[in-house]
Design a protein around this motif. Structure first.
Motif, PDB file in Angstrom:
ATOM      1  N   ALA A   4       0.809  -1.220   0.000  1.00  0.00           N
ATOM      2  CA  ALA A   4       0.000   0.000   0.000  1.00  0.00           C
ATOM      3  C   ALA A   4       0.840   1.266   0.000  1.00  0.00           C
ATOM      4  CB  ALA A   4      -0.934  -0.003   1.207  1.00  0.00           C
ATOM      5  N   PHE A   5       2.101   1.164   0.422  1.00  0.00           N
ATOM      6  CA  PHE A   5       2.944   2.351   0.532  1.00  0.00           C
ATOM      7  C   PHE A   5       4.104   2.339  -0.467  1.00  0.00           C
ATOM      8  CE2 PHE A   5       1.027   1.386   4.638  1.00  0.00           C
ATOM      9  CZ  PHE A   5       0.294   2.542   4.842  1.00  0.00           C
ATOM     10  N   ALA A   6       3.940   1.585  -1.550  1.00  0.00           N
ATOM     11  CA  ALA A   6       5.020   1.469  -2.524  1.00  0.00           C
ATOM     12  C   ALA A   6       5.396   2.806  -3.143  1.00  0.00           C
ATOM     13  CB  ALA A   6       4.621   0.482  -3.624  1.00  0.00           C
ATOM     14  N   SER A   7       4.439   3.723  -3.223  1.00  0.00           N
ATOM     15  CA  SER A   7       4.723   4.991  -3.894  1.00  0.00           C
ATOM     16  C   SER A   7       5.546   5.944  -3.028  1.00  0.00           C
ATOM     17  CB  SER A   7       3.411   5.683  -4.286  1.00  0.00           C
ATOM     18  OG  SER A   7       2.653   6.008  -3.129  1.00  0.00           O
ATOM     19  N   THR A   8       5.608   5.705  -1.725  1.00  0.00           N
ATOM     20  CA  THR A   8       6.326   6.626  -0.843  1.00  0.00           C
ATOM     21  C   THR A   8       7.501   5.992  -0.114  1.00  0.00           C
ATOM     22  OG1 THR A   8       4.737   6.197   0.941  1.00  0.00           O
ATOM     23  CG2 THR A   8       4.312   8.099  -0.474  1.00  0.00           C
ATOM     24  N   ASN A   9       7.471   4.684   0.092  1.00  0.00           N
ATOM     25  CA  ASN A   9       8.577   4.040   0.809  1.00  0.00           C
ATOM     26  C   ASN A   9       9.804   3.901  -0.081  1.00  0.00           C
ATOM     27  OD1 ASN A   9       7.089   3.786   3.128  1.00  0.00           O
ATOM     28  ND2 ASN A   9       6.602   1.621   2.842  1.00  0.00           N
ATOM     29  N   ARG A  10      10.956   4.161   0.480  1.00  0.00           N
ATOM     30  CA  ARG A  10      12.212   4.047  -0.242  1.00  0.00           C
ATOM     31  C   ARG A  10      13.338   3.879   0.772  1.00  0.00           C
ATOM     32  NH1 ARG A  10      14.372   9.656  -1.356  1.00  0.00           N
ATOM     33  NH2 ARG A  10      13.378  10.972   0.206  1.00  0.00           N
ATOM     34  N   PRO A  11      14.477   3.320   0.362  1.00  0.00           N
ATOM     35  CA  PRO A  11      15.546   3.022   1.322  1.00  0.00           C
ATOM     36  C   PRO A  11      16.565   4.138   1.508  1.00  0.00           C
ATOM     37  CG  PRO A  11      16.065   2.002  -0.760  1.00  0.00           C
ATOM     38  CD  PRO A  11      14.744   2.719  -0.953  1.00  0.00           C
ATOM     39  N   VAL A  12      16.250   5.341   1.050  1.00  0.00           N
ATOM     40  CA  VAL A  12      17.173   6.465   1.202  1.00  0.00           C
ATOM     41  C   VAL A  12      16.419   7.641   1.811  1.00  0.00           C
ATOM     42  CG1 VAL A  12      18.699   5.783  -0.686  1.00  0.00           C
ATOM     43  CG2 VAL A  12      16.723   7.241  -1.167  1.00  0.00           C
ATOM     44  N   ALA A  13      17.167   8.563   2.414  1.00  0.00           N
ATOM     45  CA  ALA A  13      16.581   9.755   3.021  1.00  0.00           C
ATOM     46  C   ALA A  13      16.783  10.957   2.099  1.00  0.00           C
ATOM     47  CB  ALA A  13      17.215  10.004   4.387  1.00  0.00           C
ATOM     48  N   GLY A  14      16.367  12.121   2.593  1.00  0.00           N
ATOM     49  CA  GLY A  14      16.572  13.355   1.847  1.00  0.00           C
ATOM     50  C   GLY A  14      15.363  13.733   1.016  1.00  0.00           C
ATOM     51  N   PRO A  15      15.337  14.985   0.527  1.00  0.00           N
ATOM     52  CA  PRO A  15      14.184  15.469  -0.244  1.00  0.00           C
ATOM     53  C   PRO A  15      14.136  14.884  -1.650  1.00  0.00           C
ATOM     54  CG  PRO A  15      15.881  17.156  -0.167  1.00  0.00           C
ATOM     55  CD  PRO A  15      16.349  16.040   0.730  1.00  0.00           C
ATOM     56  N   THR A  16      12.931  14.767  -2.165  1.00  0.00           N
ATOM     57  CA  THR A  16      12.743  14.356  -3.553  1.00  0.00           C
ATOM     58  C   THR A  16      12.378  15.524  -4.455  1.00  0.00           C
ATOM     59  OG1 THR A  16      10.402  13.874  -3.170  1.00  0.00           O
ATOM     60  CG2 THR A  16      11.965  12.055  -2.845  1.00  0.00           C
ATOM     61  N   HIS A  17      12.001  16.651  -3.846  1.00  0.00           N
ATOM     62  CA  HIS A  17      11.587  17.805  -4.638  1.00  0.00           C
ATOM     63  C   HIS A  17      11.668  19.055  -3.775  1.00  0.00           C
ATOM     64  CE1 HIS A  17       7.981  16.318  -2.548  1.00  0.00           C
ATOM     65  NE2 HIS A  17       7.521  17.562  -2.595  1.00  0.00           N
ATOM     66  N   ASP A  18      11.708  20.200  -4.423  1.00  0.00           N
ATOM     67  CA  ASP A  18      11.710  21.478  -3.718  1.00  0.00           C
ATOM     68  C   ASP A  18      10.282  21.867  -3.387  1.00  0.00           C
ATOM     69  OD1 ASP A  18      14.469  21.827  -3.814  1.00  0.00           O
ATOM     70  OD2 ASP A  18      14.401  22.769  -5.784  1.00  0.00           O
ATOM     71  N   GLN A  19      10.045  22.125  -2.133  1.00  0.00           N
ATOM     72  CA  GLN A  19       8.711  22.544  -1.701  1.00  0.00           C
ATOM     73  C   GLN A  19       8.843  23.280  -0.373  1.00  0.00           C
ATOM     74  OE1 GLN A  19       5.792  19.409  -1.418  1.00  0.00           O
ATOM     75  NE2 GLN A  19       4.240  20.737  -0.539  1.00  0.00           N
ATOM     76  N   ALA A  20       8.675  24.587  -0.419  1.00  0.00           N
ATOM     77  CA  ALA A  20       8.745  25.381   0.799  1.00  0.00           C
ATOM     78  C   ALA A  20       7.489  25.152   1.631  1.00  0.00           C
ATOM     79  CB  ALA A  20       8.880  26.854   0.448  1.00  0.00           C
ATOM     80  N   LEU A  21       7.640  25.248   2.936  1.00  0.00           N
ATOM     81  CA  LEU A  21       6.503  25.082   3.828  1.00  0.00           C
ATOM     82  C   LEU A  21       5.854  26.438   4.111  1.00  0.00           C
ATOM     83  CD1 LEU A  21       7.883  22.550   6.463  1.00  0.00           C
ATOM     84  CD2 LEU A  21       6.246  22.092   4.625  1.00  0.00           C
ATOM     85  N   PRO A  22       4.536  26.463   4.222  1.00  0.00           N
ATOM     86  CA  PRO A  22       3.864  27.710   4.575  1.00  0.00           C
ATOM     87  C   PRO A  22       4.114  28.062   6.038  1.00  0.00           C
ATOM     88  CG  PRO A  22       2.287  25.914   4.504  1.00  0.00           C
ATOM     89  CD  PRO A  22       3.592  25.341   4.027  1.00  0.00           C
ATOM     90  N   VAL A  23       4.004  29.336   6.363  1.00  0.00           N
ATOM     91  CA  VAL A  23       4.163  29.811   7.735  1.00  0.00           C
ATOM     92  C   VAL A  23       2.988  30.724   8.053  1.00  0.00           C
ATOM     93  CG1 VAL A  23       5.591  31.111   9.345  1.00  0.00           C
ATOM     94  CG2 VAL A  23       6.679  29.675   7.605  1.00  0.00           C
ATOM     95  N   GLY A  24       2.303  30.419   9.146  1.00  0.00           N
ATOM     96  CA  GLY A  24       1.157  31.219   9.551  1.00  0.00           C
ATOM     97  C   GLY A  24       1.511  32.259  10.587  1.00  0.00           C
ATOM     98  N   LYS A  25       0.491  32.762  11.271  1.00  0.00           N
ATOM     99  CA  LYS A  25       0.660  33.915  12.152  1.00  0.00           C
ATOM    100  C   LYS A  25       0.974  33.537  13.596  1.00  0.00           C
ATOM    101  CE  LYS A  25      -4.328  34.201  13.091  1.00  0.00           C
ATOM    102  NZ  LYS A  25      -5.542  35.044  13.018  1.00  0.00           N
TER     103      LYS A  25
END
Length: 289
Positions: free
Chosen positions: A19-40
């Motif tokens: 069920a988790f084949a699309s996200t599980n992998r044996p390495v760490a680190g980012p796969t893409h650039d995506q900044a996180l939002p910051v609220g108030k």
């Protein structure tokens, strides 16, 4: 099913993750650039309403119920099925790419906090709440907090995976982890036969950590396994779970970052206390944030 003989060197097979084949992998680190939002608000939470995520939203709602205005928070939805946890911004906060992760922006420099147990302890110490002040009581609370952190992987990654998610039902694996899950429920049942709450007479972060796993399990909310595990045997755990479910902050905590179940119970993102009344999915429309 033929018996599996491990090769001399393991090689990752992308299709072997179930069920988790699309996200599980044996390495760490980012796969893409995506900044996180910051609220108030001072506290920025990036999470999903899994058992681990709900621990933290429950704690934050309990702190606000006590009147700790500094516990106001923005809860941003991390869709782990879409791989949001592998975005560069999230990995910067949690190198392990697991929810929940939090940033405290109340001081001169942001402080990142990851691992649900670490977040609970951080918030308890920051606000002086939900952890005993005496050394004996504090230690008992932490005993059970770390028990949960070490034990729940047998329930989620072990029993839950092989019983509910694995592409093939393996009798040995299910039996092995069912036995351990029931043993852990018995540990809790024996403890709660002696004590109102997990760490003693007072409600603490130990209860908040343990409830979304074992409380949900005896309520029948995890893996459709209540009958299989005969959860009605654990009467003291059920008594405790019922008492915690009566707490308004626990009910609110379950709603935050929730993307499944009754639309009225789903608050995809939480940025203000009024959102519980105005921005649940029955009011927003399913599929919208």
């Amino acid at each position: 099913m033929t018996e599996y003989s491990p090769p001399r060197v393991w090689v990752w097979s992308r299709g072997a993750g179930g069920a988790f084949a699309s996200t599980n992998r044996p390495v760490a680190g980012p796969t893409h650039d995506q900044a996180l939002p910051v609220g108030k608000h001072p506290l920025q939470l990036y999470s999903l309403a899994t058992p681990n995520g709900v621990k933290v939203t429950t704690m934050l709602e309990e702190l606000l119920a006590l009147g700790h205005a500094g516990a106001e928070y923005d809860a941003w939805l991390i869709r782990i099925g879409d791989g949001d946890q592998f975005g560069s911004g999230f990995v910067e906060i949690n190198p392990n790419s697991k929810i929940p992760a939090m940033v405290d922006r109340s001081g001169p420099e942001p402080i990142r906090v990851f691992e649900s147990g670490s977040i609970l302890l951080y918030l308890a110490e920051k606000f002086g709440a939900f952890i005993p002040k005496d050394i004996k009581g504090r230690t008992e609370c932490l005993n059970w907090l770390f028990w949960q952190m070490g034990s729940a992987p047998y329930v989620g990654g072990g029993f839950g995976h092989f019983y509910a998610y694995a592409p093939h039902k393996i009798e040995y694996a299910i039996d092995r982890f069912a036995m351990e899950t029931k043993r852990q429920l018995d540990v809790l049942n024996r403890r709660l036969a002696q004590s109102r709450y997990i760490a003693g007479d007072d409600y603490t972060i130990a209860d908040m950590a343990i409830f979304p796993w074992y409380g949900w399990l005896v309520e029948g909310w995890l893996y459709n396994a209540a009958e299989f595990l005969q959860v009605q045997e654990y009467q003291h755990v059920q008594r405790w779970a019922t008492e915690l479910l009566a707490r308004p902050a626990v009910r609110r905590g379950r709603m935050v970052n929730r993307t499944f179940g009754d639309p009225a119970s789903q608050l995809h993102e939480r940025h203000d206390a009024s959102d519980f009344a105005t921005k649940t999915q029955d009011k927003m429309g399913e599929g919208k944030v």
